[in-house]
Design a protein around this motif. Structure first.
Motif, PDB file in Angstrom:
ATOM      1  N   LEU B 318      39.416  48.825  43.506  1.00  0.00           N
ATOM      2  CA  LEU B 318      38.348  48.212  44.306  1.00  0.00           C
ATOM      3  C   LEU B 318      37.409  47.385  43.430  1.00  0.00           C
ATOM      4  O   LEU B 318      36.990  46.296  43.803  1.00  0.00           O
ATOM      5  CB  LEU B 318      37.547  49.296  45.036  1.00  0.00           C
ATOM      6  N   GLU B 319      37.097  47.930  42.228  1.00  0.00           N
ATOM      7  CA  GLU B 319      36.157  47.216  41.352  1.00  0.00           C
ATOM      8  C   GLU B 319      36.717  45.876  40.894  1.00  0.00           C
ATOM      9  O   GLU B 319      35.970  44.950  40.592  1.00  0.00           O
ATOM     10  CB  GLU B 319      35.801  48.071  40.120  1.00  0.00           C
ATOM     11  N   ALA B 320      38.051  45.782  40.855  1.00  0.00           N
ATOM     12  CA  ALA B 320      38.677  44.524  40.430  1.00  0.00           C
ATOM     13  C   ALA B 320      38.348  43.385  41.393  1.00  0.00           C
ATOM     14  O   ALA B 320      38.544  42.218  41.071  1.00  0.00           O
ATOM     15  CB  ALA B 320      40.189  44.711  40.329  1.00  0.00           C
ATOM     16  N   LEU B 321      37.848  43.741  42.575  1.00  0.00           N
ATOM     17  CA  LEU B 321      37.535  42.711  43.571  1.00  0.00           C
ATOM     18  C   LEU B 321      36.190  42.036  43.298  1.00  0.00           C
ATOM     19  O   LEU B 321      35.886  41.002  43.883  1.00  0.00           O
ATOM     20  CB  LEU B 321      37.492  43.328  44.972  1.00  0.00           C
ATOM     21  N   ARG B 322      35.365  42.631  42.418  1.00  0.00           N
ATOM     22  CA  ARG B 322      33.996  42.126  42.251  1.00  0.00           C
ATOM     23  C   ARG B 322      33.945  40.639  41.940  1.00  0.00           C
ATOM     24  O   ARG B 322      33.297  39.887  42.648  1.00  0.00           O
ATOM     25  CB  ARG B 322      33.306  42.882  41.119  1.00  0.00           C
ATOM     26  N   THR B 323      34.603  40.219  40.855  1.00  0.00           N
ATOM     27  CA  THR B 323      34.517  38.803  40.472  1.00  0.00           C
ATOM     28  C   THR B 323      35.156  37.870  41.491  1.00  0.00           C
ATOM     29  O   THR B 323      34.523  36.901  41.875  1.00  0.00           O
ATOM     30  CB  THR B 323      35.128  38.542  39.083  1.00  0.00           C
ATOM     31  N   PRO B 324      36.393  38.134  41.934  1.00  0.00           N
ATOM     32  CA  PRO B 324      36.947  37.202  42.915  1.00  0.00           C
ATOM     33  C   PRO B 324      36.099  37.087  44.186  1.00  0.00           C
ATOM     34  O   PRO B 324      36.032  36.017  44.775  1.00  0.00           O
ATOM     35  CB  PRO B 324      38.342  37.773  43.222  1.00  0.00           C
ATOM     36  N   LEU B 325      35.419  38.162  44.560  1.00  0.00           N
ATOM     37  CA  LEU B 325      34.559  38.091  45.747  1.00  0.00           C
ATOM     38  C   LEU B 325      33.445  37.069  45.542  1.00  0.00           C
ATOM     39  O   LEU B 325      33.030  36.395  46.475  1.00  0.00           O
ATOM     40  CB  LEU B 325      33.919  39.461  46.020  1.00  0.00           C
ATOM     41  N   GLU B 326      32.964  36.971  44.310  1.00  0.00           N
ATOM     42  CA  GLU B 326      31.868  36.043  44.034  1.00  0.00           C
ATOM     43  C   GLU B 326      32.354  34.615  43.840  1.00  0.00           C
ATOM     44  O   GLU B 326      31.790  33.687  44.385  1.00  0.00           O
ATOM     45  CB  GLU B 326      31.110  36.493  42.774  1.00  0.00           C
ATOM     46  N   CYS B 327      33.420  34.440  43.026  1.00  0.00           N
ATOM     47  CA  CYS B 327      33.755  33.069  42.625  1.00  0.00           C
ATOM     48  C   CYS B 327      34.960  32.495  43.365  1.00  0.00           C
ATOM     49  O   CYS B 327      35.287  31.330  43.185  1.00  0.00           O
ATOM     50  CB  CYS B 327      33.973  32.989  41.117  1.00  0.00           C
ATOM     51  N   GLY B 328      35.622  33.295  44.190  1.00  0.00           N
ATOM     52  CA  GLY B 328      36.698  32.739  45.017  1.00  0.00           C
ATOM     53  C   GLY B 328      37.957  32.413  44.252  1.00  0.00           C
ATOM     54  O   GLY B 328      38.813  31.691  44.744  1.00  0.00           O
ATOM     55  N   MET B 329      38.054  32.925  43.020  1.00  0.00           N
ATOM     56  CA  MET B 329      39.318  32.742  42.321  1.00  0.00           C
ATOM     57  C   MET B 329      39.463  33.843  41.287  1.00  0.00           C
ATOM     58  O   MET B 329      38.512  34.552  40.976  1.00  0.00           O
ATOM     59  CB  MET B 329      39.406  31.381  41.673  1.00  0.00           C
ATOM     60  N   ILE B 330      40.676  34.000  40.787  1.00  0.00           N
ATOM     61  CA  ILE B 330      40.903  35.038  39.800  1.00  0.00           C
ATOM     62  C   ILE B 330      41.584  34.411  38.592  1.00  0.00           C
ATOM     63  O   ILE B 330      42.516  33.640  38.734  1.00  0.00           O
ATOM     64  CB  ILE B 330      41.725  36.202  40.394  1.00  0.00           C
ATOM     65  N   THR B 331      41.059  34.692  37.421  1.00  0.00           N
ATOM     66  CA  THR B 331      41.669  34.205  36.189  1.00  0.00           C
ATOM     67  C   THR B 331      42.266  35.398  35.468  1.00  0.00           C
ATOM     68  O   THR B 331      41.562  36.347  35.136  1.00  0.00           O
ATOM     69  CB  THR B 331      40.619  33.525  35.289  1.00  0.00           C
ATOM     70  N   LEU B 332      43.565  35.365  35.277  1.00  0.00           N
ATOM     71  CA  LEU B 332      44.247  36.477  34.629  1.00  0.00           C
ATOM     72  C   LEU B 332      44.579  36.079  33.203  1.00  0.00           C
ATOM     73  O   LEU B 332      45.313  35.125  32.977  1.00  0.00           O
ATOM     74  CB  LEU B 332      45.538  36.815  35.388  1.00  0.00           C
ATOM     75  N   GLY B 333      44.008  36.788  32.261  1.00  0.00           N
ATOM     76  CA  GLY B 333      44.295  36.491  30.867  1.00  0.00           C
ATOM     77  C   GLY B 333      45.499  37.288  30.407  1.00  0.00           C
ATOM     78  O   GLY B 333      45.563  38.496  30.609  1.00  0.00           O
ATOM     79  N   ARG B 334      46.462  36.600  29.834  1.00  0.00           N
ATOM     80  CA  ARG B 334      47.612  37.272  29.262  1.00  0.00           C
ATOM     81  C   ARG B 334      47.704  36.855  27.805  1.00  0.00           C
ATOM     82  O   ARG B 334      46.987  35.954  27.377  1.00  0.00           O
ATOM     83  CB  ARG B 334      48.899  36.886  30.019  1.00  0.00           C
ATOM     84  N   SER B 335      48.612  37.478  27.060  1.00  0.00           N
ATOM     85  CA  SER B 335      48.635  37.227  25.625  1.00  0.00           C
ATOM     86  C   SER B 335      48.768  35.741  25.317  1.00  0.00           C
ATOM     87  O   SER B 335      48.211  35.248  24.365  1.00  0.00           O
ATOM     88  CB  SER B 335      49.783  37.992  24.984  1.00  0.00           C
ATOM     89  N   GLU B 336      49.474  35.016  26.157  1.00  0.00           N
ATOM     90  CA  GLU B 336      49.751  33.628  25.791  1.00  0.00           C
ATOM     91  C   GLU B 336      49.174  32.576  26.736  1.00  0.00           C
ATOM     92  O   GLU B 336      49.042  31.431  26.374  1.00  0.00           O
ATOM     93  CB  GLU B 336      51.269  33.432  25.664  1.00  0.00           C
TER      94      GLU B 336
END
Lengths: 97, 519
Positions: B318-336
């Motif tokens: 549920l907490e993972a929803l905090r940022t996308p709820l605010e900014c309308g997008m999700i940035t997923l950082g991966r190693s590369e």
């Protein structure tokens, strides 16, 4: 390019020849692989990393025994396809190892 | 010694980058080398391509074959480069003129028999090719319809390597049985046509849904089991207007990337996503090891994300929803790479008041101890609650009320019409701001550009008493605008602000609200 055949090693395995030739100051050690058809792939595909390593060791031994010196040495491979009733096809690739 | 190149696309999030596939047939023992940061699925392309070429009556070069995917620093994943690799190799062998591959992007996975298999992400990849100035795209036959959704680029669907060779040589194409697209059809929910009239009673909750639909506000439903929380949530997408062309393309691209079958048409209805409460963080926000795939929140982009039994979700999910709820997008950082996915969803949470579901319900007999009830409520954390615009309590239905409610149930079509009118008002007011609905407008824009509504004393009072956060003030403000839009007022008045505050705080000011409900 002129090649001078210095020695051929035959009879270790049937169809396998070690041929040595000198082109200028380069000593060439060549692996020759022959197959009677393409059913199991091209003969060149059967020349593995292990075979080339053996050839490299052999080259060192040969040079020590014959006290030969050269400015450079090269490892080549030749694939021969011998199909009965057809001209043999020979593919020579240079500097493979 | 010969070389040639073909082009394909690497997808990083929704963005596509052009990848040049170079094939070089050089001197050396027969060996195929694949360079340019391939992942394991892509590295196995060597073996797939070799079998496919041999089984298509073409020759795999008997020499050292080097395949380079450039830019070499960009990590590449997936199996859709197969056909571009084969095309580059065949062009290097002069099977067809290498010039035929210029300004052409090739996409598709190969089967060992040489047939082309459908891949995910055809739509965003075609978009990227078109934007990069390519004039032609070659895709698996059954996905030509999906690629054709993009304007301004020629699309060719082919079924196999033999067809590709014939096509590029300008010869008639042999007949090949194409491989069908597998994958869940997208927009399945939109076809279900659920009607609001099916829900008995819950007039207030229905009105909350109407407000939420009109302004794209987030909602929390709480109440005992069996009162219609899920039924109502499922009907919210039906109240939303159709997506415009830009949104439809974006939503369709996300679904294509997530592996849904678009069936040759754009998704024009707002999507609906209702992941089960056992969902992992990665399945919700998107994930993957080296690169990433969109999750449920991105599949609900421009639509509705419904989390039923919200307290049963793992807190970290549920907490993972905090940022996308605010900014309308999700940035997923991966190693590369960093992959960005759009995630402007409308959140609906549903929760029971306690494990047995009867706490604080008139006529209910709750078996839970007060501590258990409190723990249960705390599972939806404060920060998440703070991002919710509308708290809607559901009460069990009385028999008499049930009868009366049955007669005046409004259908979705009627409500959707009012929602559309309210949306039109918002669009006119927000023209040029980049936003379309009240729910999306930023707080600073709200304060600077929208005239201050009267009657904010109510809100100020709530702030003074510590009942409302700064974000909460903005939320109430936005809600008040939406309520005014629905009522046809130009500016929200004191009443609208009072109602908005009550909705935000989950109070039940029945009298006030019913005034507005009246047709």
């Amino acid at each position: 390019v002129n090649y001078v055949l210095l020695q051929a090693a035959n009879g270790i395995v049937v169809g396998l020849i070690y041929a040595l030739s000198a082109a200028g100051l380069t000593l060439v050690f060549c692996e020759v692989k022959c197959r009677s058809g393409l059913g199991f792939g091209h003969p060149l595909e059967a020349i593995t990393y292990e075979k080339m390593r053996t050839l490299r060791q052999l080259a060192a031994v040969w040079m020590r025994e014959h006290r030969r010196k050269a400015s450079s040495i090269r490892l080549d491979a030749i694939g021969v396809v011998l199909v009965t009733g057809q001209e043999p096809s020979v593919t020579h690739v240079r500097a493979v190892g | 010694v010969a070389s040639a190149c073909a082009w394909s696309v690497a997808l990083v999030g929704l963005e596509g980058r052009i990848v040049e596939v170079e094939a070089d047939i050089g001197a050396g023992l027969p060996r195929t080398v694949l360079v340019g940061l391939p992942d394991s699925a892509l590295y196995q392309a060597r073996d797939r391509c070799k079998a496919a070429v041999s089984n298509s009556g073409q020759e795999w070069p008997i020499s050292l074959l080097t395949i380079n995917l450039s830019p070499a620093t960009l990590p590449k994943a997936g199996s859709h480069y197969d056909i571009a690799i084969v095309a580059a190799i065949l062009a290097a062998q002069r099977v067809f003129p290498a010039e035929e591959l210029r300004r052409t992007v090739l996409l598709g996975e190969l089967g060992l028999d040489g047939r082309l298999r459908p891949v995910r992400g055809i739509l965003p990849a075609t978009l990227a090719a078109q934007q990069a100035g390519f004039t032609r795209v070659i895709v698996p036959l059954r996905q030509a319809g999906e690629a054709e959704l993009v304007d301004g680029i020629e699309v060719f669907g082919i079924g196999s390597v033999t067809q590709l060779v014939a096509f590029l040589r300008g010869l008639p194409m042999p007949v090949v049985e194409p491989i069908d697209v597998v994958g869940e059809p997208a927009g399945k929910h939109a076809n279900r046509r659920l009607d609001l009239a099916d829900v008995v009673g819950q007039v207030e909750a229905k009105w909350a849904c109407e407000v939420a639909a009109a302004g794209r506000h987030h909602m929390l439903f709480h109440g005992p089991p069996g009162v219609g929380k899920t039924m109502l949530a499922e009907r919210v997408p039906g109240l939303l207007p159709d997506l415009d062309v830009h949104d439809a393309l974006e939503v369709s691209a996300v679904h294509s990337l997530a592996g849904f079958n678009l069936a040759d048409q754009l998704i024009t209805r707002p999507p609906y996503s209702d992941p089960h409460h056992s969902a992992s963080v990665a399945s919700l926000v998107g994930g993957g090891q080296r690169t990433a795939k969109p999750g449920a929140i991105s599949c609900a982009h421009k639509g509705v994300l419904f989390l039923d039994e919200a307290p049963e979700f793992q807190p970290v999910v549920l907490e993972a929803l905090r940022t996308p709820l605010e900014c309308g997008m999700i940035t997923l950082g991966r190693s590369e790479v960093h992959a960005r996915f759009p995630a402007r969803f409308q959140l609906i949470l549903a929760a029971n008041p306690c494990p047995c579901g009867q706490a604080a319900t008139p006529g209910g007999h709750c078996q839970c101890s007060p501590v258990v009830v409190r723990r249960y409520a705390e599972k939806i954390s404060g920060p998440i609650r703070d991002r919710i615009d509308i708290n809607q309590a559901f009460l069990p239905l009385r028999k008499a009320y049930l009868k009366a409610a049955l007669q005046r149930a409004e259908s979705s079509a009627v409500v959707a019409e009012r929602v559309q009118e309210a949306r039109d008002r918002q669009r006119r007011r927000l023209a040029g701001s980049g936003w379309q609905t009240n729910g999306e407008v930023s707080g600073s824009y709200l304060r600077r550009h929208l005239p201050l509504p009267d009657g904010l004393q109510v809100v100020d009072e709530a702030v003074d008493r510590g009942r409302l956060s700064a974000r909460g003030v903005d939320k109430v403000w936005r809600l008040a605008w939406t309520i005014a839009d629905l009522a046809g007022h130009d500016v929200p008045g004191r009443d609208e602000v009072a109602i908005a505050l009550a909705m935000r705080r989950g109070e039940q000011p029945g009298a006030v609200r019913l005034e507005v409900v009246g047709p």
